[in-house]
Each structure stands twice: as C-alpha cells, then as structure tokens.
Design a protein around this motif. Structure first.
Motif, PDB file in Angstrom:
ATOM      1  N   THR B  21       0.843  -1.195   0.000  1.00 59.82           N
ATOM      2  CA  THR B  21       0.000   0.000   0.000  1.00 59.82           C
ATOM      3  C   THR B  21       0.883   1.251   0.000  1.00 59.82           C
ATOM      4  O   THR B  21       1.825   1.321   0.785  1.00 59.82           O
ATOM      5  CB  THR B  21      -0.884   0.046   1.269  1.00 59.82           C
ATOM      6  N   GLU B  22       0.557   2.183  -0.855  1.00 52.46           N
ATOM      7  CA  GLU B  22       1.262   3.470  -0.823  1.00 52.46           C
ATOM      8  C   GLU B  22       0.727   4.271   0.359  1.00 52.46           C
ATOM      9  O   GLU B  22      -0.489   4.368   0.543  1.00 52.46           O
ATOM     10  CB  GLU B  22       1.022   4.250  -2.115  1.00 52.46           C
ATOM     11  N   VAL B  30       6.816   0.846   6.338  1.00 54.45           N
ATOM     12  CA  VAL B  30       6.783  -0.213   7.354  1.00 54.45           C
ATOM     13  C   VAL B  30       6.539  -1.579   6.711  1.00 54.45           C
ATOM     14  O   VAL B  30       5.859  -1.699   5.697  1.00 54.45           O
ATOM     15  CB  VAL B  30       5.688   0.017   8.425  1.00 54.45           C
ATOM     16  N   ARG B  67       3.530   0.636   2.859  1.00 50.27           N
ATOM     17  CA  ARG B  67       3.261  -0.350   3.913  1.00 50.27           C
ATOM     18  C   ARG B  67       3.136  -1.695   3.203  1.00 50.27           C
ATOM     19  O   ARG B  67       2.346  -1.834   2.262  1.00 50.27           O
ATOM     20  CB  ARG B  67       1.960   0.006   4.634  1.00 50.27           C
TER      21      ARG B  67
END
Lengths: 182, 426
Positions: B21-22, B30, B67
């Motif tokens: 995920t951006e 993370v 993420r």
C-alpha cells in the motif's frame, strides 16, 4: 505422660501455639485467594519502579497499582518525574477529532493507513535531542496510565503503528489527556 | 489490483507478500504482519531501502512511503531486499498496465545495492528445503515457480533441484541487476531503471555546475592563500626579518583561524629552510704543515659545535667554504678569539657568495698560541642579509651567544653554524 526415649515429646502449650499458627496461615491464604483486587495491597517503591521501567512485563502490576488510589498517586508522581519530554493537556479543540497535537517539547500526529483497514500511524516528532534513547511514550487518560514502546528515533522522529481499537486513539482525541516520553 | 504471488525465502520458511500500500510520504515505510498492525523490527531498514537518498525504490517509483503486509516475520539479514524490490517493480507495473502471472509463484532471495545490483546471499540450502516443505502444504495449483536470485544462488538451488525433474515447473531467472528482471518480465518501469545508467543531461548539468563550483572554490582558496602569503613572502625576499617576525606574531595573536594556522606553517617553512641551509653549508678548517715542526697537517669539517683542539696551536690555518645546495647562497663566516677579559679578537671575518656546488678557500692566517676560546660562527642565507649582518656582528662579539639570538637567525630561514674550542689548558 510417659513415652519411650526415641519419640518426639510435645507439651500442650507448644501444640496449641502450632495449631494457632497453622490456623492463621490458612485464614490468610483463604483471604488472599478471595481477594478481588479492590482491597489494599502492599507495594514497595521497587515495584512501582519496575512497573515504570518495564511496563510490557508488568501489565498486571500496573493494573493493580491503578486500582489503588494511593499507589496510583505515587505511580503518577514517579512517572511524571521520569518524563524526559512532556506534553500537557491541550486547549479544547473545536472539532471532535484532532489529527495533530503540538507541544513545546514534542508533537504527535495520527495518520490512518491508506489501506483503510483500521491501522493508524502515530508519528512522534521530538524538538530536542536527548542523551538517552527514548523508550516509551506514555499517557494519562481518564486518570489511568498507558504505555507504548517507541521505535528507534531517527532525526528526532519515531513512529508507532497501532490499531483503531488501541486506547491511544481515544487519548489522542481527548484534549485533557497528557502525554510523556521517557 | 492483484499482484503475482511472491515469496521471500527465509531460513524459517518462505514469507509471502500479502499486500502493498502506498502511504502518506510523512509516514515511514513499514513492514508489518498481515492484519495484526504489528510492525516488524526491520522496518527502519526497509524505510532506508525505499526512501531517498539511500533508498532505491523511490528512485524507481517516485513514491517514498509504503506499507507492506507479510504473512510471517522477517527478523534479520538483507535477503528480503530482492523480493521487496521485485514486488515494487510488479506493483509499479500493475499501476501502469495490467500485469499478472497467473498460477505462478515467484521465489526470491538476494541483496540489492542502491544502484540496483543484485548480490548473492547465504543459507540457500536451508531456505530451499523450507520452501519445498511449504509447497507441499500449498493447496492452490501452481503451474510454475520462477526462482529469482543471483546466478551463484541459482546454481546452488539447481544442485538441489535437478532440471526438469520437479513439478510444478521451475524457471530460473539469474539476475545481476533489477534491469535483468524488468527485461525478463517486459516491465515498462525498466526504463526508469536504465535511465540513471545513461546519465541524463540533467545529471551532466549537475556535474558541470559541481565542476564550476569546484573551480571557483579552488580559485578562491588560491586567492586567499596568495593574499595571505604574498606580504610574508615579500618581507622574506627583501630580508626584512624584524617586520616579518612582527607580522607573524600579530597573525598568531590576533588573527583568525586561517591567520594562526597560516603563520604556523609559514614559520615551519622558514625553519625547514634554515635546517636545509645548515646542512648544505660546508665549512672546513685545515692546519697547514709549516717549517715549525710542531705544526702538523690536519683537516676537519665543522659539523658539530666543537672545534678540534689543534686550532689553539700557533699554526697556519685555512678555512674552506662550500655550497652543496642547488641555489646560490651567501655565507658570512668569522673566527673569533675570546679571552677572559677585554674585547674579542676577530681573527677572520669574511663573506662568500657561492653559486650552487661551488667551493672557495679563504686566505691563510696564523693563529697565535693562546688559551683563549676560539669560535667559528657562520650564517648562510639565500636572501638579502643586511639585517642578518647586524645580528652576525653582535654574535661574534659574544662568547656565549644568547639562545634567543640563535633562535632568531634560525627563524629567519638562515642556516647557522656555531663551533667552539675551549682553551688548551682544559
């Protein structure tokens, strides 16, 4: 009473004393096992210190401390004295939810993950450097202390990932909550 | 958007990339366990792998924060880098074009440098064995497994898994750089990877600007040095040592950092020159055999502070001066006799201007027989010596020259020689 020489001899007074001692011990054990946590417990300063230094390992102890008003007051004083940075309660905000809490010593920012699965990123921006490595962010919310372990601080910034059910979300949005770093 | 299944090999079993995920650029990248909100301890390393200036991923995708949810923990090492780099390549491609690898599993292990070079890693046997065990538990049907790693690691896997004997089919993709992977999968983001190697005009422009700035810096430094050294050099060249010393002292006491250090190094340069001149100044004294039988033939080169005892004999002596340096020097020399009382007797006082490598023999003289202290003093200089001469004259009148006088001569960059023979009665 006459007995053979290899038997143990006990007089009546001694037997009575032993019986009383055993009975007291039984009553005490029963009392302790029935303790629902509302009664006062005895804690040393060492207990409070351990709870403050290693909160992850002392969850039950912290709960017990906070149930007792006197211990909670001592714990509060200890935690405030240990704080390297602190952020007092905020002035009441106009909106219900805040996305940033600013303070003289550090700012807090709460950002939801773009994945929209209930994850949040709490970004802690410290304005000054300290000699010791900050270990915990802790906060006093509704007269109760809660702890979060900090990730390594890089350029004065630390970041913690939390779920939406974490109590820090409510504390963050409560202007009365106080935050500390140690 | 569904990405191809990708496994990162670890010694505790393969870890699957669950999602990518951006995130907001203010958030540090993370790695976390899927659906647990539990950030992995190696997240700071992943953030450094993503974010400029050290990070590679931002260079490829232009985005600085991600993420990535994983099926299991990765606790240490760097072999996760290739798997995550490939994931980002696939993710970037999927955003631009439709990209998928149906019924395929991508297996990765390897380190990736900030320039996109793939490097081999260790413990391949353990990782592959754990992978085989995990594959046995996998319920979904796989047509192929694409093994991506450095050629060295591919060879290790091939030893464990002979070609053509396994089901599903294994395709080996030895990669020396991310470019190889982009080319194999025909990814359009591969153009981004190749761009830095070609060095765009912007990069060249940057080099030109950096070069110009460097030249300006050098010119400024030279100008500063020139402005700084020129006045001192001029005083030295003209033999104006008193003013030179005063200037150096002022710079040391009241100057800035540059002045203080400059004065120090200029003074060191003068002292080194004095030392060289002292070594290149050749002074020889000879006693000539005469009719008087007591006078024997002797010769000594004066290198220490002691003269031979035979200088006290009433014999004919002669001094020879030589220039062993590669530049002309002027030598002032004197031989003085100091009695216990009264003024000193200057037996010889001479000056010689010597071209490089030349030697000159001074006129002979006869030494009177006495118990007085005999002193030879010589000063060699490459600069005008008007001020040196007054110091020289002061020195020859003093049987025990003051230390500060000797120090002053040496600090002026002049070679100094001082040798004595105490009385014969000693």
């Amino acid at each position: 009473m006459t007995t053979s020489s290899d038997e143990i001899t006990t007089d009546l007074d001694e037997a009575t004393a032993k019986f009383v001692a055993l009975e007291n011990y039984r009553r005490l054990a029963t009392s302790l096992s029935k303790n629902d946590g509302t009664k006062a417990i005895t804690l040393t300063f060492q207990d409070l210190w351990s709870a403050a230094i290693h909160p992850e390992q002392n969850i039950d102890l912290i709960a017990a401390i906070q149930r007792d008003r006197q211990h909670a007051r001592r714990f509060d004083a200890l935690l405030r004295s240990m704080a390297v940075f602190s952020q007092p309660a905020q002035a009441a905000a106009a909106s219900d939810n805040m996305d940033k809490r600013t303070g003289e010593q550090f700012d807090l920012e709460l950002k939801p993950s773009s994945r929209q699965d209930g994850a949040y990123f709490l970004i802690i921006r410290m304005h000054n450097l300290v000699k010791t490595i900050p270990q915990h962010l802790y906060y006093c919310h509704n007269n109760s202390y809660h702890f979060l372990s900090l990730s390594p601080v890089h350029n004065g910034v630390s970041q913690v990932m939390v779920g939406e059910s974490n109590s820090i979300i409510d504390a963050f949005n409560d202007p009365a909550a106080e935050f500390f770093i140690k | 958007m569904t990405l191809p299944s990708l496994w990162i090999a670890t010694t505790r079993g393969p870890v699957e990339i669950v999602s990518i995920t951006e995130e907001d650029p203010e958030i540090r990248s993370v790695l976390c366990l899927s659906d647990s909100f539990q950030e992995l301890p190696i997240s700071p390393l992943y953030d450094a792998f993503v974010r400029r200036p050290t990070g590679l991923i931002e260079q490829i995708t232009g985005h600085s924060s991600y993420r990535v949810d994983l099926s299991g923990p990765i606790t240490q090492g760097q072999s996760w880098q290739l798997g995550l780099a490939v994931t980002h390549l696939f993710h970037a491609e999927a955003q631009l074009n439709s990209f998928s690898l149906p019924n395929a599993l991508v297996w990765t292990t390897g380190k990736v440098t900030p320039r996109g070079i793939v490097q081999p890693v260790g413990k391949i046997v353990e990782k592959w064995k754990m992978t085989i065990a995990e594959l046995a538990n996998k319920t979904t049907k796989l047509d192929q497994i694409i093994v991506i790693a450095h050629a060295t690691n591919i060879a290790e896997v091939q030893k464990l898994e002979p070609m053509g004997s396994s089901q599903p089919k294994i395709i080996y993709l030895p990669a020396s750089s991310l470019n190889d992977i982009a080319t194999y999968f025909e990814l359009s983001v591969g153009n981004t990877l190749r761009a830095p190697a070609k060095r765009s005009p912007r990069v060249f422009k940057g080099y030109i600007v950096a070069g110009l700035l460097g030249l300006i810096g050098i010119a400024t430094a030279m100008k500063l040095a020139s402005d700084f050294v020129m006045p001192l050099s001029r005083l030295d060249t003209e033999g104006r040592y008193r003013e030179l010393f005063m200037e150096l002292r002022l710079m040391r006491q009241e100057g800035n950092w540059l002045d203080v250090n400059g004065a120090f190094f200029f003074q060191k340069n003068l002292e080194n020159r004095a030392d060289r001149l002292r070594k290149n100044m050749h002074v020889e004294i000879r006693s000539l055999q005469g009719k008087n039988t007591t006078c024997a033939s002797h010769k000594a080169t004066i290198t220490t502070s002691t003269l031979p005892e035979w200088v006290h004999a009433a014999c004919q002596l002669q001094l020879t001066l030589g220039n062993r340096s590669d530049r002309p020097i002027g030598i002032w020399i004197a031989l003085v006799s100091h009695g216990t009382t009264g003024s000193p007797t200057v037996i010889l006082r001479n000056h010689a201007a010597l071209p490089p490598g030349q030697t000159v023999t001074l006129p002979k003289f006869i030494m009177e027989k006495s118990n007085t202290i005999k002193t030879v003093i010589a000063i060699a200089s490459i600069m005008p010596d008007s001020e040196l001469l007054s110091w020289f004259n002061t020195l020859i009148n003093d049987v025990h020259p003051a230390d500060h006088m000797i120090s002053r001569i040496e600090k002026s960059g002049s070679g100094f020689l001082f040798a004595q023979a105490t009385g014969t009665q000693k």
